[in-house]
Motif scaffolding. Sequence first.
Motif, PDB file in Angstrom:
ATOM      1  N   SER A   1      23.658  29.747 -11.500  1.00  0.00           N
ATOM      2  CA  SER A   1      24.884  29.964 -12.280  1.00  0.00           C
ATOM      3  C   SER A   1      24.643  30.953 -13.416  1.00  0.00           C
ATOM      4  CB  SER A   1      25.392  28.637 -12.849  1.00  0.00           C
ATOM      5  OG  SER A   1      25.715  27.732 -11.816  1.00  0.00           O
TER       6      SER A   1
ATOM      7  N   GLY B   1      24.749  34.456 -12.104  1.00  0.00           N
ATOM      8  CA  GLY B   1      26.122  34.935 -11.957  1.00  0.00           C
ATOM      9  C   GLY B   1      26.676  35.445 -13.275  1.00  0.00           C
ATOM     10  N   PHE B   2      26.391  34.728 -14.364  1.00  0.00           N
ATOM     11  CA  PHE B   2      26.845  35.167 -15.684  1.00  0.00           C
ATOM     12  C   PHE B   2      26.181  36.485 -16.071  1.00  0.00           C
ATOM     13  CE2 PHE B   2      26.565  35.492 -20.265  1.00  0.00           C
ATOM     14  CZ  PHE B   2      27.875  35.246 -20.656  1.00  0.00           C
TER      15      PHE B   2
ATOM     16  N   ASP C   1      27.741  39.403 -14.439  1.00  0.00           N
ATOM     17  CA  ASP C   1      28.980  39.740 -15.140  1.00  0.00           C
ATOM     18  C   ASP C   1      28.662  40.491 -16.446  1.00  0.00           C
ATOM     19  OD1 ASP C   1      31.938  39.427 -15.508  1.00  0.00           O
ATOM     20  OD2 ASP C   1      31.291  38.293 -17.250  1.00  0.00           O
TER      21      ASP C   1
ATOM     22  N   GLN D   1      30.602  37.389  -7.596  1.00  0.00           N
ATOM     23  CA  GLN D   1      31.044  36.231  -6.816  1.00  0.00           C
ATOM     24  C   GLN D   1      30.019  35.848  -5.755  1.00  0.00           C
ATOM     25  OE1 GLN D   1      35.102  35.970  -5.420  1.00  0.00           O
ATOM     26  NE2 GLN D   1      35.782  37.491  -6.896  1.00  0.00           N
TER      27      GLN D   1
ATOM     28  N   SER E   1      27.502  33.802  -7.612  1.00  0.00           N
ATOM     29  CA  SER E   1      28.025  32.595  -8.254  1.00  0.00           C
ATOM     30  C   SER E   1      28.301  31.464  -7.267  1.00  0.00           C
ATOM     31  CB  SER E   1      29.305  32.926  -9.033  1.00  0.00           C
ATOM     32  OG  SER E   1      29.049  33.884 -10.035  1.00  0.00           O
ATOM     33  N   TYR E   2      28.632  31.794  -6.030  1.00  0.00           N
ATOM     34  CA  TYR E   2      29.012  30.764  -5.058  1.00  0.00           C
ATOM     35  C   TYR E   2      27.870  30.318  -4.149  1.00  0.00           C
ATOM     36  CZ  TYR E   2      33.954  31.060  -6.286  1.00  0.00           C
ATOM     37  OH  TYR E   2      35.158  30.989  -6.948  1.00  0.00           O
TER      38      TYR E   2
END
Length: 291
Positions: free
Chosen positions: A188, A191-192, A195, A205, A208-209
């Motif tokens: 997670s 993913g941040f 970004d 994405q 993140s998934y």
Amino acid sequence: MHNLLVRTIENLPPLPETVVKLQSYVDSAGSEVRMQEVVNIISRDPLLTGELLRLANSPFYGFSREIVTIQQVVSLLGINNIKNAVIANSINSKLKVDMSPYGLNTQEFLASCSLESSFITNWLIEDDKQLAQILVPCSMLMRLGMILLAGALIEVKKDQEFLEALKESHFRNVALIENEFCGVDHISFLGFLFDHWKFDEVLIQSISYIPNPHAATENVQRNVYALAIANRVFEPYTGGTPYNMSMAKALFAEAKDKGIVYSYESFVASLPVKARENLNIPVTDFGEAGF
């Protein structure tokens, strides 16, 4: 956000000036982006030019002939792939790695990261070259979240306490313990970070998934399932175990039910030897299978 993560992000080294210029130009130009301007920006930086040519000629991209100019690289890979690869390569080159908070040997961990990147490419390159090329930045940085969390834990002197918690759980509840100490698990957090560095939304994405590929939107599910399967093969501590390999096969089946098909033969052929040996071992108990 957890204070530890805020501090970690604030302490990240800045991207090189050329990378920032390229990123800014591509993002601001949108549909008006010009290939020659991208070539011009990169060509003004000899170090970046050399790194990009090296990357383009690596097995990551699977070109059958040598790539000798930046013009070729941009033409063959596309502007967005170039932007993402340049950002990922810049980040990778600045990493200082100490995995002792996780109880992992740093050199062995880095070797596993390299194998993971190669595996994703080798598995997908013949079957779906476009997907393999899109996922290059993800494969290069899959364990970046762990690396940065380890550094943060060392900085605030929580590394030994974190390691003891991992040992008490027999290294089975890594994400849970990461959340307890850092407020987020390493996937997670990655993913941040994607970004934060303004990678394409598709890649954000896709990362993140990974823990829940079935929840991903349709346009990124092919990316996400591939990364989720690779994660089961190389996940720290349990990667490649009979349990994880059974989960990888289950993800293959789940993806197929959604109309997403990969080459299983290429997947098997690309596996590390131990993971391949564990692929068909019946799993009856998590403890027996995983440890």
